[in-house]
Scaffold this active site. Structure first.
Site, short mmCIF file in Angstrom:
data_model
loop_
_atom_site.label_atom_id
_atom_site.label_comp_id
_atom_site.label_asym_id
_atom_site.label_seq_id
_atom_site.Cartn_x
_atom_site.Cartn_y
_atom_site.Cartn_z
N ASP A 67 0.82 -1.22 0.00
CA ASP A 67 0.00 0.00 0.00
C ASP A 67 0.85 1.27 0.00
OD1 ASP A 67 0.87 0.36 2.60
OD2 ASP A 67 -1.12 0.31 3.51
N THR A 69 1.77 3.28 2.24
CA THR A 69 2.73 3.53 3.32
C THR A 69 4.09 2.92 3.03
OG1 THR A 69 2.12 1.54 4.59
CG2 THR A 69 0.85 3.56 5.02
N ARG A 70 4.23 2.24 1.92
CA ARG A 70 5.51 1.62 1.53
C ARG A 70 6.03 2.29 0.26
NH1 ARG A 70 3.96 0.04 5.83
NH2 ARG A 70 3.91 -2.10 6.60
N HIS A 102 -4.57 -1.46 7.27
CA HIS A 102 -4.55 -0.02 6.95
C HIS A 102 -5.81 0.40 6.20
CE1 HIS A 102 0.15 -0.40 6.99
NE2 HIS A 102 -0.40 -0.58 8.17
N HIS A 168 13.18 -5.29 8.81
CA HIS A 168 11.88 -5.00 9.43
C HIS A 168 12.00 -5.18 10.93
CE1 HIS A 168 7.64 -5.50 10.59
NE2 HIS A 168 7.36 -4.79 9.51
N LYS A 178 5.51 -11.55 3.42
CA LYS A 178 4.72 -10.53 4.11
C LYS A 178 3.75 -9.81 3.18
CE LYS A 178 5.95 -7.96 7.67
NZ LYS A 178 5.34 -6.81 7.03
N HIS A 194 0.47 -10.61 15.12
CA HIS A 194 0.96 -9.43 15.85
C HIS A 194 0.66 -9.49 17.34
CE1 HIS A 194 0.70 -7.49 11.73
NE2 HIS A 194 1.84 -7.02 12.15
N GLN A 290 3.48 4.65 11.79
CA GLN A 290 4.58 4.15 10.98
C GLN A 290 5.93 4.58 11.54
OE1 GLN A 290 4.42 1.98 8.56
NE2 GLN A 290 2.19 1.91 8.49
N LYS A 293 8.82 2.63 13.57
CA LYS A 293 9.92 1.86 12.96
C LYS A 293 11.24 2.61 13.06
CE LYS A 293 6.87 -0.46 9.68
NZ LYS A 293 6.42 -0.53 8.27
#
Length: 420
Positions: A67, A69-70, A102, A168, A178, A194, A290, A293
């Site tokens: 999506d 966000t990557r 998401h 990751h 993933k 998770h 996000q 990370k």
């Protein structure tokens, strides 16, 4: 000296002391033609026949993408995949946006991700992890949950998963399996992936594949309905393709992870009093969720009781969707938050990000430089920074004039570590 931090779309320059350690990925020469590099990889994959030979003209093909966000260069990879599949009618192709938990992408965002030509000609759907009618039940995982995957993916004749590989913070490396799990899994499956025990496991960390429970689970779930072909890339800090990995899911992904580990994981001799980090700029720093990370990358090399300063624009807020903010507001301290999340009776999606944030906060103080209102920053039990240089100056009162400092200009695109 001046250091350029990846922040939003335009970056952020800060002045740091001369003795600061800059931790950035090893420089890689770019391929002369990334288009040709990808096409050759599609024609010479690891562990499978060339892509074109595997797909029949009558096949219903799905392409799973990551999506918004990557930073996966979907605008390149998807057209180049279709270039190899010209014998397949375009109406037989569906792109599935692997959202995990998401929010949906809008048409405008799809145009940003894929280009207007693809959006106007190819069917694109958002994955919805909560919609049972859009999922297929495939059995039970050895990790104790039922396995649900996107129905259109399961029912397709040929399945392609794309993505990019980077270290990751709990799955070891992104990319590979993933893309499917959690990308297009059902919420019950994602919650197990998770859960507090998985996220808190000592081997659920950057750069670790062997015996990492999250990597083991994502690989197992993929066996219930394995993608027929993998297309993953490695990227540099400018989002340019540095290498391509194609073919059989596990084999090609393992080769990619080895390449990324060699170039993106940097050894440091000691921990630092202060670590300045980012979340690699847009699109990765769109929200605070996000940005955990980038903080986690800094956690790898900051002293216990030290300080992390994270620069993440958070133009989308905390965000407003999901349970991240709700969970953060349930307790008044990181310690109490961890106690709540580690209670086996507690289950709420997005708890994993709150758990990792609290683990970092139990180790070090965390400041945030962002567009978020101060009230929102304090809701997350973080300290707002209005000016990173001033924050550094203020910290001299705690650590002295010779405080040790490291900077991760690209945040989680570089993973530092200390052998202890």
């Amino acid at each position: 000296m001046e250091v350029s931090l990846a922040y939003g779309k335009n970056g952020l320059n800060v002045i740091v002391p001369e003795h600061t350690r800059i931790v950035a990925p090893n420089h890689l020469e770019l391929p002369e033609d990334d288009h040709e590099l990808v096409l050759q990889a599609l024609r010479n994959p690891k562990g499978t026949k060339p892509l074109r030979e595997m797909v029949k003209s009558t096949d219903r093909v799905v392409i799973v993408i990551s999506d918004i966000t990557r930073p996966t260069p979907n605008h390149k990879l998807v057209p180049w995949l279709l270039e190899e599949l010209t014998h397949v009618p375009i109406e037989n192709v569906t792109i599935i946006n692997g959202l995990g938990t998401h929010r949906d992408q809008t048409r405008e965002e799809f145009i940003e991700m894929l280009g207007e030509t693809i959006v106007n000609t190819v069917r694109i759907i958002n994955h919805h992890c909560h919609e049972k009618s859009e999922l297929t039940h495939l059995g039970k995982s050895s990790f104790g949950c039922e396995v649900y995957l996107n129905k259109e993916y399961v029912e397709a004749d040929f399945r392609i998963v794309t993505g990019f590989i980077e270290p990751h913070f709990f799955a070891g490396f992104s990319g590979g399996p993933k893309g499917i799990m959690p990308g297009i899994a059902g919420i019950e499956t994602i919650l197990t992936f998770h859960n507090a025990k998985m996220i808190g496991h000592p081997l659920a960390t950057w750069g670790v594949l062997d015996k990492n429970p999250l990597q083991e689970m994502t690989r197992e779930v993929n066996t219930f309905c394995k993608p027929d072909f993998l297309l993953n890339v490695a990227l540099n800090g400018e989002r340019e393709i540095t290498n391509v990995f194609t073919g059989e899911l596990v084999e090609a992904h393992a080769i990619g992870c080895a390449f990324v580990k060699e170039h993106a994981m940097i050894k440091c001799e000691k921990r630092f009093d202060v670590v300045i980090t980012t979340n690699a700029g847009y699109p990765l720093d769109q929200n605070l969720y996000q940005a955990v990370k980038g903080m986690n990358a800094a956690h790898k090399i900051v002293k216990q009781g030290g300080t992390i300063i994270c620069a993440a624009e958070c133009i989308e807020g905390m965000p407003d969707h999901g349970n991240f903010v709700k969970i953060l507001q349930m307790r008044q301290s990181p310690k109490d938050l961890l106690e709540m999340i580690n209670d086996p009776s507690f289950h709420m999606f997005d708890q994993w990000e709150a758990q990792r944030l609290a683990m970092i906060q139990e180790w070090a103080d965390v400041y945030l430089y962002s567009l978020l209102p101060e009230e929102s920053v304090r809701t997350a039990m973080l300290t707002p920074s209005q000016n990173i240089e001033q924050t550094l100056d203020d910290l001299k009162a705690k650590y002295g004039d010779e405080m040790s400092i490291a900077v991760l200009p690209l945040g989680p695109l570089t993973i530092p570590y200390v052998e202890e």
